[in-house]
Design a protein around this motif. Sequence first.
Motif, PDB file in Angstrom:
ATOM      1  N   TRP A 271      49.216  46.329  51.154  1.00  0.00           N
ATOM      2  CA  TRP A 271      48.504  46.958  50.047  1.00  0.00           C
ATOM      3  C   TRP A 271      47.746  48.167  50.572  1.00  0.00           C
ATOM      4  O   TRP A 271      46.904  48.058  51.467  1.00  0.00           O
ATOM      5  CB  TRP A 271      47.536  45.973  49.389  1.00  0.00           C
ATOM      6  CG  TRP A 271      47.185  46.351  47.972  1.00  0.00           C
ATOM      7  CD1 TRP A 271      47.327  47.568  47.385  1.00  0.00           C
ATOM      8  CD2 TRP A 271      46.650  45.501  46.964  1.00  0.00           C
ATOM      9  NE1 TRP A 271      46.916  47.538  46.091  1.00  0.00           N
ATOM     10  CE2 TRP A 271      46.487  46.281  45.793  1.00  0.00           C
ATOM     11  CE3 TRP A 271      46.279  44.173  46.924  1.00  0.00           C
ATOM     12  CZ2 TRP A 271      45.982  45.762  44.614  1.00  0.00           C
ATOM     13  CZ3 TRP A 271      45.770  43.644  45.747  1.00  0.00           C
ATOM     14  CH2 TRP A 271      45.630  44.431  44.600  1.00  0.00           C
ATOM     15  N   TYR A 280      39.924  44.239  46.553  1.00  0.00           N
ATOM     16  CA  TYR A 280      41.248  43.623  46.417  1.00  0.00           C
ATOM     17  C   TYR A 280      41.063  42.131  46.183  1.00  0.00           C
ATOM     18  O   TYR A 280      40.321  41.480  46.925  1.00  0.00           O
ATOM     19  CB  TYR A 280      42.076  43.855  47.670  1.00  0.00           C
ATOM     20  CG  TYR A 280      42.368  45.300  47.965  1.00  0.00           C
ATOM     21  CD1 TYR A 280      43.512  45.911  47.478  1.00  0.00           C
ATOM     22  CD2 TYR A 280      41.489  46.059  48.730  1.00  0.00           C
ATOM     23  CE1 TYR A 280      43.782  47.242  47.749  1.00  0.00           C
ATOM     24  CE2 TYR A 280      41.740  47.394  49.007  1.00  0.00           C
ATOM     25  CZ  TYR A 280      42.890  47.978  48.511  1.00  0.00           C
ATOM     26  OH  TYR A 280      43.147  49.298  48.778  1.00  0.00           O
ATOM     27  N   GLN A 281      41.729  41.619  45.180  1.00  0.00           N
ATOM     28  CA  GLN A 281      41.558  40.214  44.820  1.00  0.00           C
ATOM     29  C   GLN A 281      42.918  39.518  44.768  1.00  0.00           C
ATOM     30  O   GLN A 281      43.861  40.012  44.146  1.00  0.00           O
ATOM     31  CB  GLN A 281      40.864  40.077  43.465  1.00  0.00           C
ATOM     32  CG  GLN A 281      39.465  40.656  43.437  1.00  0.00           C
ATOM     33  CD  GLN A 281      38.872  40.666  42.033  1.00  0.00           C
ATOM     34  OE1 GLN A 281      39.540  41.029  41.063  1.00  0.00           O
ATOM     35  NE2 GLN A 281      37.621  40.269  41.913  1.00  0.00           N
ATOM     36  N   TYR A 282      42.990  38.365  45.405  1.00  0.00           N
ATOM     37  CA  TYR A 282      44.167  37.497  45.332  1.00  0.00           C
ATOM     38  C   TYR A 282      43.720  36.166  44.728  1.00  0.00           C
ATOM     39  O   TYR A 282      42.813  35.514  45.262  1.00  0.00           O
ATOM     40  CB  TYR A 282      44.758  37.265  46.723  1.00  0.00           C
ATOM     41  CG  TYR A 282      45.282  38.511  47.397  1.00  0.00           C
ATOM     42  CD1 TYR A 282      46.575  38.954  47.172  1.00  0.00           C
ATOM     43  CD2 TYR A 282      44.486  39.240  48.270  1.00  0.00           C
ATOM     44  CE1 TYR A 282      47.064  40.099  47.794  1.00  0.00           C
ATOM     45  CE2 TYR A 282      44.961  40.379  48.893  1.00  0.00           C
ATOM     46  CZ  TYR A 282      46.255  40.805  48.653  1.00  0.00           C
ATOM     47  OH  TYR A 282      46.728  41.938  49.276  1.00  0.00           O
ATOM     48  N   THR A 307      48.526  35.570  42.324  1.00  0.00           N
ATOM     49  CA  THR A 307      48.531  36.801  41.527  1.00  0.00           C
ATOM     50  C   THR A 307      47.545  37.773  42.169  1.00  0.00           C
ATOM     51  O   THR A 307      46.578  37.358  42.814  1.00  0.00           O
ATOM     52  CB  THR A 307      48.135  36.542  40.062  1.00  0.00           C
ATOM     53  OG1 THR A 307      46.844  35.895  40.038  1.00  0.00           O
ATOM     54  CG2 THR A 307      49.152  35.654  39.369  1.00  0.00           C
ATOM     55  N   GLU A 308      47.782  39.066  42.000  1.00  0.00           N
ATOM     56  CA  GLU A 308      46.983  40.095  42.665  1.00  0.00           C
ATOM     57  C   GLU A 308      46.259  40.970  41.636  1.00  0.00           C
ATOM     58  O   GLU A 308      46.739  41.152  40.522  1.00  0.00           O
ATOM     59  CB  GLU A 308      47.883  40.970  43.539  1.00  0.00           C
ATOM     60  CG  GLU A 308      48.698  40.180  44.554  1.00  0.00           C
ATOM     61  CD  GLU A 308      49.732  41.039  45.249  1.00  0.00           C
ATOM     62  OE1 GLU A 308      49.755  42.255  44.970  1.00  0.00           O
ATOM     63  OE2 GLU A 308      50.511  40.508  46.051  1.00  0.00           O
ATOM     64  N   HIS A 309      45.112  41.484  42.071  1.00  0.00           N
ATOM     65  CA  HIS A 309      44.334  42.362  41.195  1.00  0.00           C
ATOM     66  C   HIS A 309      43.492  43.291  42.052  1.00  0.00           C
ATOM     67  O   HIS A 309      43.035  42.921  43.142  1.00  0.00           O
ATOM     68  CB  HIS A 309      43.425  41.536  40.275  1.00  0.00           C
ATOM     69  CG  HIS A 309      42.617  42.374  39.334  1.00  0.00           C
ATOM     70  ND1 HIS A 309      43.177  43.120  38.325  1.00  0.00           N
ATOM     71  CD2 HIS A 309      41.271  42.584  39.262  1.00  0.00           C
ATOM     72  CE1 HIS A 309      42.222  43.751  37.664  1.00  0.00           C
ATOM     73  NE2 HIS A 309      41.055  43.446  38.217  1.00  0.00           N
ATOM     74  N   ARG A 311      40.151  46.055  41.710  1.00  0.00           N
ATOM     75  CA  ARG A 311      39.112  46.619  40.850  1.00  0.00           C
ATOM     76  C   ARG A 311      38.280  47.615  41.645  1.00  0.00           C
ATOM     77  O   ARG A 311      37.954  47.397  42.821  1.00  0.00           O
ATOM     78  CB  ARG A 311      38.218  45.520  40.270  1.00  0.00           C
ATOM     79  CG  ARG A 311      37.484  44.691  41.292  1.00  0.00           C
ATOM     80  CD  ARG A 311      36.666  43.584  40.645  1.00  0.00           C
ATOM     81  NE  ARG A 311      35.641  44.108  39.763  1.00  0.00           N
ATOM     82  CZ  ARG A 311      34.823  43.341  39.028  1.00  0.00           C
ATOM     83  NH1 ARG A 311      34.962  42.022  39.085  1.00  0.00           N
ATOM     84  NH2 ARG A 311      33.909  43.881  38.272  1.00  0.00           N
TER      85      ARG A 311
END
Length: 386
Positions: A271, A280-282, A307-309, A311
């Motif tokens: 990433w 970064y959030q998993y 799932t990935e996100h 912000r």
Amino acid sequence: MDGIMSKLRNLDAYPKINEDFYSRTLSGGVITLASSIVMLLLFFSELQLYLHAVTETKLVVDTSRGEKLRINFDVTFPALACSVLSIDAMDISGEQHLDVRHDIIKKRIDSHGNVIETRQDGIGSPTIDKPLQRHGGRLEHNETYCGSCYGAETTDEECCNSCEEVREAYQKKGWGLSNPDVIDQCKREGFLERIKEEEGEGCNMYGFLEVNKVAGNFHFSPGKSFQQSGEHVHDLLAFQKESFNLTHHINRIAFGDYFPGVVNPLDRVHWKQETPSGMYQYFIKVVPTMYTDVNGNTIQSNQFSVTEHFRTGDVGHLQSLPGVFYFYDLSPIKVTFTEQHVSFLHFLTNVCAIVGGVFTVSGILDSFIYHGQKAIKKKMELGKFN
């Protein structure tokens, strides 16, 4: 006696045809040869399945209690120095592990990915020739150094003999270390100089965490973390930077030990950060898994989906703290994989089915070809194919 033999003959379910009525054909020979080859191929395929173990899968309710969850990780940050990077873990039970160092190794890497140095923790404290005592003056022979904690002491006897100890004392108080140059230990150890020396370097961090088997998170982020007014914050002012490049490569993330067939969806994930700052959030769903091989050896492990996100946010609280966060939750359902051999009776039944099926289909095909050829020949003899 002849009467009994006659009655037995009448019971024969497999009446025989006199050899005088047999008619051997070329098509029948070809079909017999082909069907024999098919039967042999199917037989060896079934034999291979019989000799090798098959895996049975079941879903059961996970009733385990009070266990620990082992998280194995290997993550590389190409643009974040090891002196800046730290890892924390916390869960919904309220347990927190801040700036974890045990069972974790850091590798300093250059811009080309080459390893510069491998070490257990952060910057480290160099040996200082004749350090100053808390109350002034150089150490003399057999005297013991006791550095000041700059107001963060919990007792009068507490000493902070290195920059790292001062930072830890501040961490326990919930304070941020805004200017390391005013701290004698940090200044003498060259805290800021070392950070500047590592500018442009990357860091590979690998090891494992032992956490409670409840929902929680662990995260990689710059700075030393502490609790302030009940919130989780990181001391980023000490690094005198406005943004951090958290581009990362996940070489491996696994919840538990390896077992045959396991697929970890985060392995070899990359990433790249496109914005100055971000989070970064998993979001991971962990599924407890038990694998039992054909010899009865059992491996207790886990699988997971993710799932990935991403912000954006400013430097500050947990909601916008720059870092790479792994939020995990556990499924109440456990998957069990059990290896076992197929029984000989099952193998024998399948072989009989193969022989019977191929023989029947071949007989039907041969009969169709034979009677078709016979009908065509008869029509030709009657002159209908002039």
